[in-house]
Design an enzyme around this catalytic site. Structure first.
Site, PDB file in Angstrom:
ATOM      1  N   ASN A  89     -10.119   5.407  -0.573  1.00  0.00           N
ATOM      2  CA  ASN A  89     -10.448   4.019  -0.284  1.00  0.00           C
ATOM      3  C   ASN A  89      -9.877   3.619   1.068  1.00  0.00           C
ATOM      4  OD1 ASN A  89      -8.351   1.592  -0.382  1.00  0.00           O
ATOM      5  ND2 ASN A  89      -7.522   3.239  -1.693  1.00  0.00           N
ATOM      6  N   PHE A 100      -6.837  -4.303   2.024  1.00  0.00           N
ATOM      7  CA  PHE A 100      -6.239  -5.516   1.441  1.00  0.00           C
ATOM      8  C   PHE A 100      -7.257  -6.655   1.334  1.00  0.00           C
ATOM      9  CE2 PHE A 100      -1.530  -4.690   2.869  1.00  0.00           C
ATOM     10  CZ  PHE A 100      -1.464  -3.629   1.994  1.00  0.00           C
ATOM     11  N   SER A 108       0.348   1.125   2.579  1.00  0.00           N
ATOM     12  CA  SER A 108      -1.093   1.345   2.580  1.00  0.00           C
ATOM     13  C   SER A 108      -1.514   1.913   3.930  1.00  0.00           C
ATOM     14  CB  SER A 108      -1.840   0.038   2.345  1.00  0.00           C
ATOM     15  OG  SER A 108      -3.229   0.211   2.575  1.00  0.00           O
ATOM     16  N   ASN A 123      -4.429   1.620   5.158  1.00  0.00           N
ATOM     17  CA  ASN A 123      -5.674   0.960   5.553  1.00  0.00           C
ATOM     18  C   ASN A 123      -5.495  -0.344   6.310  1.00  0.00           C
ATOM     19  OD1 ASN A 123      -7.190   3.010   4.225  1.00  0.00           O
ATOM     20  ND2 ASN A 123      -6.710   2.017   2.275  1.00  0.00           N
ATOM     21  N   THR A 124      -4.247  -0.745   6.551  1.00  0.00           N
ATOM     22  CA  THR A 124      -3.949  -1.874   7.428  1.00  0.00           C
ATOM     23  C   THR A 124      -3.266  -1.321   8.674  1.00  0.00           C
ATOM     24  OG1 THR A 124      -3.737  -3.477   5.613  1.00  0.00           O
ATOM     25  CG2 THR A 124      -2.615  -3.999   7.685  1.00  0.00           C
ATOM     26  N   LYS A 182       7.149  -0.052  -2.305  1.00  0.00           N
ATOM     27  CA  LYS A 182       6.196   1.047  -2.491  1.00  0.00           C
ATOM     28  C   LYS A 182       6.096   1.844  -1.206  1.00  0.00           C
ATOM     29  CE  LYS A 182       1.753   2.080  -4.603  1.00  0.00           C
ATOM     30  NZ  LYS A 182       0.608   1.487  -5.328  1.00  0.00           N
TER      31      LYS A 182
END
Length: 364
Positions: A118, A122, A183, A185-186, A225
């Site tokens: 993915n 966010f 993450s 993806n940011t 995390k």
């Protein structure tokens, strides 16, 4: 078998993100029907047993298996997920302001690898919308953690303000909080895991948690995390910084950028990989954290858990609780009963009366 024979073939013919929204929306709406929650508990619920119930962070977890963040991004289906056998769940990642996330398509299945990729970015409706939903819950069967992050447009030097804003808005409604700095993806988010940025961010987070605890008269725990894509030296520094910050625990791990051993064509897609290929690396990181902290900092193990043995491996490596995500997509809600029954058998096999006895057993 209901999911495997009927639900999964239908969902896997659909676009992954459309299937995702269908499930979340369906779970959110179905509980409005009289008797629906009881029916779900009857089909998929897990009966609490003394050997697997966990008390941690000042909370009671009826089972040690939770739902990782990313599935219920807006807190739409808390009642539904609370009825299908989870011992806790994360909602989010939520950011102060709502944002659309990255361009579609941004979610990909890799069936032969039993994995997902993915690059959602966010996507969520924002902290205020999340607070309204959580405030509307009359009761909670399981602890609900709020996973918080920064908006894409917020520069890293101001990231702490976004985490503080989420805490201020959501403190009354989360049972505990998870700081997501991992993450992929940011843009530049993962750099917050390293150097002085990590200690400064966690100092700001803990100060805001203290302020809110004074206002509301209740302390709540914060976990961090972390990513799996770090060197051993980077991991050691991160764990040392996290330990000194005063946070209550670590979630290991988020998704990976690695593509080692994948066979499906979607492996070329950018984004974070979850599922079975992440299993061994996330377990290794759980083990290293436990060894470095001598078991003093609780760990939630996440990544590649499909079977009871997978979960047990993380527990013996040092995890007090575990989370699943991709297994739910591939195996369906029946997976929670299988994990619970299997964990009980593994504990019995090894002569443990309670799961806490198995935590970190590999290091003794």
């Amino acid at each position: 078998m209901l999911y495997r024979n009927l639900g999964k073939p239908l969902f896997f013919k659909m676009d992954p993100e459309k299937a995702h929204h269908l499930v979340i929306g369906g779970l959110g709406r179905s509980v409005m029907l009289p008797g629906a929650e009881a029916a779900m508990r009857g089909m998929y619920g897990v009966t609490e047993t003394p050997d697997l119930a966990v008390d941690l962070f000042g909370l009671h977890f009826p089972t040690p298996v939770g739902l990782a963040a990313g599935l219920d991004k807006n807190g739409q289906a808390v009642r539904g997920f609370s009825s299908i056998g989870f011992g806790f769940m994360e909602v989010g990642t939520v950011t102060p302001k709502g944002q659309p996330g990255n361009e579609q398509p941004r979610l990909f299945r890799l069936p032969p690898d039993e994995a997902l990729i993915n690059r959602m970015g966010f996507n969520n409706e924002g902290a205020e919308a999340m607070s309204r939903r959580l405030a509307g819950l009359k009761e909670r069967r399981i602890p609900v953690a709020v996973n918080i992050g920064k908006n894409k447009v917020t520069p890293n030097e101001d990231a702490h303000r976004d985490y503080e804003a989420c805490i201020r808005e959501l403190f009354p409604y989360g049972d505990f909080f998870v700081v997501n700095i991992s993450s992929p993806n940011t843009p530049d988010l993962r750099s917050l895991q390293h150097g002085s940025e990590l200690s400064s961010l966690l100092e700001a987070v803990m100060n805001e948690m203290s302020r809110q605890a004074q206002i509301h008269g209740k302390q709540k725990s914060v976990l961090v995390k972390i990513a799996p894509d770090v060197s051993n030296e980077e991991l050691e520094f991160m764990v040392d910084t996290i330990s000194r910050s005063g946070v209550s625990g670590i979630i290991a791990t988020n998704t990976t950028l690695s593509r080692d051993g994948l066979s499906h064509g979607n492996a070329k897609e950018t984004g974070g990989l979850s599922g079975k290929p992440l299993r061994e690396r996330s377990t290794e990181i759980v083990s290293r954290i436990y060894q470095q902290t001598h078991g003093a900092l609780p760990i939630i193990g996440s990544g590649g858990i499909f079977t009871a043995q997978d979960a047990y491996d993380k527990i013996r490596a040092g995890a007090s609780l575990v989370e699943i995500y991709t297994a739910l997509i591939y195996e369906g809600p029946e997976v929670n009963r299988r994990l619970h029954a299997g964990l009980r058998e593994l504990l019995k096999r090894d002569g443990y009366a309670h799961i806490s006895e198995a935590v970190g057993a590999n290091h003794r």
